[in-house]
Design an enzyme around this catalytic site. Structure first.
Site, mmCIF file in Angstrom:
data_model
loop_
_atom_site.group_PDB
_atom_site.id
_atom_site.type_symbol
_atom_site.label_atom_id
_atom_site.label_comp_id
_atom_site.label_asym_id
_atom_site.label_seq_id
_atom_site.Cartn_x
_atom_site.Cartn_y
_atom_site.Cartn_z
ATOM 1 N N HIS A 49 -1.270 17.178 -2.177
ATOM 2 C CA HIS A 49 -2.130 18.229 -1.628
ATOM 3 C C HIS A 49 -3.316 18.498 -2.562
ATOM 4 C CE1 HIS A 49 1.922 19.473 0.127
ATOM 5 N NE2 HIS A 49 1.177 19.335 1.218
ATOM 6 N N SER A 197 6.218 14.495 -1.585
ATOM 7 C CA SER A 197 6.520 15.241 -0.363
ATOM 8 C C SER A 197 7.129 16.575 -0.743
ATOM 9 C CB SER A 197 7.526 14.463 0.500
ATOM 10 O OG SER A 197 8.073 15.315 1.502
#
Lengths: 309, 309
Positions: A49, A197
């Site tokens: 991210h 993840s």
């Protein structure tokens, strides 16, 4: 007046759609033509991210990060309730990566009334995770359409770990003429190859150690193509390699053209195929379902980082 | 230089999405804060369309009229191929009514690739024309979503003759957070009460004369409510009145709350119901299917012109 240094990197936290629209309108009115970049996430941010936020901050005058665990993209037996959340830590990642605004709407803010409108992207949604998770991509397409209408960004950044999600969103943008550039960004990995993840936090020590079999198996794709594998042979070899972990429970292993996600002609060696293909896997380790993939053009040497349109 | 007067009312004709976006961006950049008004139509303009254009021109600095006979909202046995078209006449109506831009895209411009994305508005689309014309409102919602993304108007104008269409679009706008104000506008009628419609041109002399039974029947609604009719009694009376024309072939006669389009509690006199209700009819005269409606609040005297949110 104290002499504390200005905190340039402290993003503005906004929880309502009306305030968000006002903040973006103020930025637009200020006449900056450098653009609005948008990074939609479900939070519990990791370095993947952060890489999207940094890319957006480099490309745009204003970078907006949204954190919203979207209930309508979870199935009835999925992990909505236990999906990991850590707002305080996420805000530190946002600040360190260069987000200007963090949008943190409640579910009631995003879905105030019973929702009857759904955006469906057929065909691209039918295979892979769309087959395993019925309704998942309707939920993704619908919330991303909403967020695009709320933010009206110039560019939106998505990680290629969710390659099918990128294909679905890019196709929705194309079919509905949404004025945004979809920017796919490469998968980030741990040292042993495990794709980053938010769900990796679920893995116990044994599963965490075994999970690296996914990237190891995917890394052999080009070698097998060179050896003359057809699509079904490649899928078999990948499956066998993954099954070498005694706790790996395969959901799917597949190979499809990208971004159309159609099945290539069967029975021919892949090496002659001059098209982008996605090799994608979904595998359970205990209760945790992980996905990983590799995008490549068999007729050309080497994998493609990301090529969604 | 000749001394011809400037032709203020000659709208700019645009056929591609790229040119349209450039023209609207130029208007926005000029800094006018008076807004962009949008009137989406399928052409063959009548005075009802003209009233929408005039309303938009009064409210906005720039009024954009689109003319596009949208193939995906027609069923396989419907009148797509013979739908009336007259571009030259439409452009005169557009000019006389105050449109600044007329957008006339081809089907290939609007649907360049196989479309796999659909916007569906459930529940509101299920009754009335949605029940008679499966897929019709998916086609309407999808093309209007596309047009809204292309034009990005501040306000969009729709005629209440298609009351269910207004309800579907208003609900889509609400659910998907589309930043546009949906402005419903009253039905316009011929002297004998027939609601204006591009499809009226299909009517032969006999059918044209008989078609006024629809508005005549609808005009008795308030009288029947005062007499104590329940919803099903009102539907029966309306149906009987319409059936007094020997060529009227009823598709539906119904009464639903508006804009939710749910069925009101049965068995009670409507007179006590303090809610907006739509009395809607669809009737074939020969090959031509006409629709008409009346929006009213039974507990309050008088019909409501338009109240969609």
């Amino acid at each position: 007046m104290t002499e504390s240094a200005p905190r340039h990197n402290e993003p503005q936290i906004i929880r309502t759609i009306a305030e968000l629209r006002a903040a973006i309108a103020a930025f637009r009115r200020a006449g900056a033509d450098s653009g609005v970049g948008f990074v939609p996430t479900m939070g519990y941010l990791h370095e993947g991210h952060a890489s999207l936020i940094r890319k957006s901050a480099a490309d745009n005058g204003l970078t907006l990060l949204s954190i919203f665990v979207n209930p309508i993209q979870f199935g009835p037996n999925e992990d909505l309730d236990k999906y990991p959340r850590d707002e305080a830590r996420d805000l530190k990642v946002a600040a360190a990566s260069g987000a200007s605004i963090v949008f943190l709407p409640s579910a009631a803010e995003m879905y105030p009334a019973k929702r009857v409108t759904t955006v469906t992207v057929n065909e691209v949604s039918d295979s892979l995770c769309g087959a395993s998770r019925p309704g998942h991509f309707d939920g993704v397409a619908t919330v991303v359409a909403k967020l695009f209408n709320i933010v009206q960004p110039d560019r939106a950044y998505f990680g290629m770990k969710d390659a099918q999600q990128v294909a679905v969103i890019a196709r929705m943008v194309q079919d509905l003429n949404i004025p945004v550039e979809v920017v796919p960004c490469p998968i980030l990995r741990e040292e042993d190859g495990l794709a980053l993840s938010s769900r990796n936090v679920y893995l116990d020590a044994k599963a965490r150690s075994e999970a690296s079999v996914l990237s190891r198996a995917l890394s052999r794709t080009e070698e097998w193509i060179e050896e003359g594998a057809t699509a079904s042979e490649l899928i078999s070899r990948l499956s066998r390699e993954i099954a070498s972990s005694d706790i790996a429970d395969i959901d799917y292993v597949d190979l499809l053209t990208y971004p159309e996600l159609t099945r290539p002609e069967e029975g021919k060696p892949l090496a002659g195929l001059d098209a982008d293909v996605l090799v994608a896997v979904a595998v359970r380790f205990g209760q945790t379902r992980l996905i990983d993939n590799k995008l490549l053009n068999p007729a050309k040497a080497g994998a493609i980082l990301c090529s969604a349109k």
